[in-house]
Design a protein around this motif. Structure first.
Motif, PDB file in Angstrom:
ATOM      1  N   PRO A  13       0.802  -1.221   0.000  1.00  0.00           N
ATOM      2  CA  PRO A  13       0.000   0.000   0.000  1.00  0.00           C
ATOM      3  C   PRO A  13       0.840   1.278   0.000  1.00  0.00           C
ATOM      4  CG  PRO A  13       0.016  -0.961   2.179  1.00  0.00           C
ATOM      5  CD  PRO A  13       0.713  -1.944   1.279  1.00  0.00           C
ATOM      6  N   VAL A  14       2.160   1.153   0.131  1.00  0.00           N
ATOM      7  CA  VAL A  14       3.026   2.336   0.124  1.00  0.00           C
ATOM      8  C   VAL A  14       3.649   2.545  -1.251  1.00  0.00           C
ATOM      9  CG1 VAL A  14       5.117   3.387   1.095  1.00  0.00           C
ATOM     10  CG2 VAL A  14       3.476   2.209   2.591  1.00  0.00           C
ATOM     11  N   CYS A  15       4.246   1.488  -1.827  1.00  0.00           N
ATOM     12  CA  CYS A  15       4.935   1.636  -3.110  1.00  0.00           C
ATOM     13  C   CYS A  15       4.212   0.967  -4.272  1.00  0.00           C
ATOM     14  CB  CYS A  15       6.361   1.093  -3.010  1.00  0.00           C
ATOM     15  SG  CYS A  15       6.454  -0.707  -2.833  1.00  0.00           S
ATOM     16  N   SER A  16       3.128   0.237  -3.986  1.00  0.00           N
ATOM     17  CA  SER A  16       2.313  -0.452  -4.999  1.00  0.00           C
ATOM     18  C   SER A  16       3.070  -1.560  -5.725  1.00  0.00           C
ATOM     19  CB  SER A  16       1.748   0.550  -6.024  1.00  0.00           C
ATOM     20  OG  SER A  16       0.933   1.497  -5.377  1.00  0.00           O
ATOM     21  N   LYS A  17       4.181  -2.018  -5.148  1.00  0.00           N
ATOM     22  CA  LYS A  17       4.935  -3.111  -5.758  1.00  0.00           C
ATOM     23  C   LYS A  17       4.672  -4.409  -5.002  1.00  0.00           C
ATOM     24  CE  LYS A  17       8.591  -0.044  -7.444  1.00  0.00           C
ATOM     25  NZ  LYS A  17      10.038   0.298  -7.417  1.00  0.00           N
ATOM     26  N   ASP A  18       5.304  -5.475  -5.451  1.00  0.00           N
ATOM     27  CA  ASP A  18       5.071  -6.785  -4.847  1.00  0.00           C
ATOM     28  C   ASP A  18       6.090  -7.064  -3.743  1.00  0.00           C
ATOM     29  OD1 ASP A  18       3.002  -7.239  -6.641  1.00  0.00           O
ATOM     30  OD2 ASP A  18       4.358  -8.077  -8.140  1.00  0.00           O
ATOM     31  N   CYS A  19       6.146  -6.176  -2.745  1.00  0.00           N
ATOM     32  CA  CYS A  19       7.149  -6.350  -1.682  1.00  0.00           C
ATOM     33  C   CYS A  19       6.562  -6.977  -0.429  1.00  0.00           C
ATOM     34  CB  CYS A  19       7.821  -5.022  -1.363  1.00  0.00           C
ATOM     35  SG  CYS A  19       6.740  -3.743  -0.732  1.00  0.00           S
ATOM     36  N   VAL A  20       5.322  -7.452  -0.510  1.00  0.00           N
ATOM     37  CA  VAL A  20       4.682  -8.117   0.610  1.00  0.00           C
ATOM     38  C   VAL A  20       4.377  -9.554   0.207  1.00  0.00           C
ATOM     39  CG1 VAL A  20       2.723  -8.116   2.185  1.00  0.00           C
ATOM     40  CG2 VAL A  20       3.686  -5.946   1.398  1.00  0.00           C
TER      41      VAL A  20
END
Length: 352
Positions: A13-20
């Protein structure tokens, strides 16, 4: 095995990338994520002195660099940018927080995008350069001498927060329990830091109470990002209620239900408010339901003043409540809080 039902919520939800990642996917990486290969060599430096030289170490063929080598790289850039002087110790660079964070016996060898730097000496342009030139950095945060996201009991002041200057500051910590590991994500600039230590007395204490009380309802009145409520869910408590007045804590508690869903008895998890809209009301007194589950377990997340939570607790049989506030040193205040809760709700209540 359950299928992957996380869906779009796994987008950061912060960078909109797949980091979660889902908990089980992240847990599968722990043995190797910071481990050296056969060719890795550490260069352990005195953090209280300037580095002996500013040579920029190349990554090992495995793609990792020892954390001290990464800090020398950061130090050299900060020196060029006049953010520090040549007499400053290496530790002046800032505080490292690795992703994922978990109890480690040895210093880590860092892969790309695994380090969040909290620093008092950076500004925006310098942070952008650090993030661009040091591949291990996932984000740079300007920090201060206060605890971000801490709320006084009376909710009279909106919490102070750190400032994300570059990259993304979403990271995970892993806490090991006597039941299942818990993976909790948070936006670190908005949330206080908790270091997993391998043996975490608060988590042990909650596990003891859960096994002894066998509650039907577990209430975490000031839940932070949801660690203890998720543990109660993993123990199979039929109804878990988590609450926090700070929007970032309540949102990430809901988000972490999704992350840890496969260790819970929840078939569906509904998050009914998004991060930006919650930021518009950062501290709330009247509890608002942020998330709820469907399935064999009802888990609810609220944002609000815990003192207004009792009318939302329908069952009054076998209730276990934890109230984990920052003001633990004020014994008189703590006893008053416990007494007031017992009078309104009943059941067993404790401060971990």
């Amino acid at each position: 095995m359950r299928s992957n039902r996380i869906g779009p919520i796994m987008q950061c939800p912060v960078c909109s990338k797949d980091c979660v990642e889902k908990a089980e996917d992240l847990l599968a990486t722990l043995e190797t994520v910071f481990a050296p290969c056969g060719e890795c060599r550490p260069r352990v430096l005195d953090k209280t002195a300037p580095p002996p030289d500013l040579a920029i170490a190349r990554p090992c063929p495995c793609g990792k660099r020892f954390i001290d080598d990464v800090f020398v790289h950061l130090y050299s850039i900060l020196l060029e940018e006049h953010a520090i002087s040549k007499d400053d110790p290496l530790k002046k660079v800032g505080m490292p927080l690795v992703h994922p964070g978990f109890a480690m016996d040895e210093a880590p060898y860092l892969p790309n995008n695994s380090l969040l730097l909290l620093s008092t000496v950076v500004d925006g342009p310098v942070a952008e350069r650090l993030h661009k030139e040091v591949p291990e950095l996932r984000g740079v945060v300007k920090c201060g001498r206060f605890v971000p996201g801490s709320i006084d009991v009376d909710l009279s002041v909106t919490p102070r927060v750190y400032q994300l200057l570059a990259g993304c500051d979403v990271r995970a910590d892993v806490f090991f329990t006597q039941h299942s590991p818990v993976v909790v994500y948070k936006q670190q600039s908005l949330i206080h830091i908790e270091f997993p230590r391998g043996y975490d007395p608060k988590i042990v204490n909650v596990g003891v109470h859960l096994r002894h009380s066998l509650p039907r309802v577990f209430v975490d009145a000031s839940c932070g990002v949801g660690t203890l409520g998720i543990i109660a869910g993993q123990y199979g408590v039929p109804h878990v209620i988590m609450n926090d007045a700070w929007y970032a804590a309540a949102f990430w508690a809901a988000f972490n239900l999704k992350v840890n869903q496969d260790s819970l008895l929840a078939d569906e998890i509904h998050i009914v408010e998004d991060y930006p809209s919650m930021a518009s009301h950062p501290v709330v007194r009247e509890p608002r339901r942020i998330a709820y589950t469907e399935g064999k377990q009802l888990i609810e997340v609220y944002q609000g003043d815990y003192r207004n939570l009792p009318p939302l607790i329908p069952e009054r049989d076998r209730i276990l409540t934890i109230i984990d506030l920052f003001e633990k040193g004020d014994e008189e205040l703590n006893q008053r809080i416990l007494s007031e809760w017992r009078g309104k709700v009943g059941g067993e209540v404790f401060i971990p």
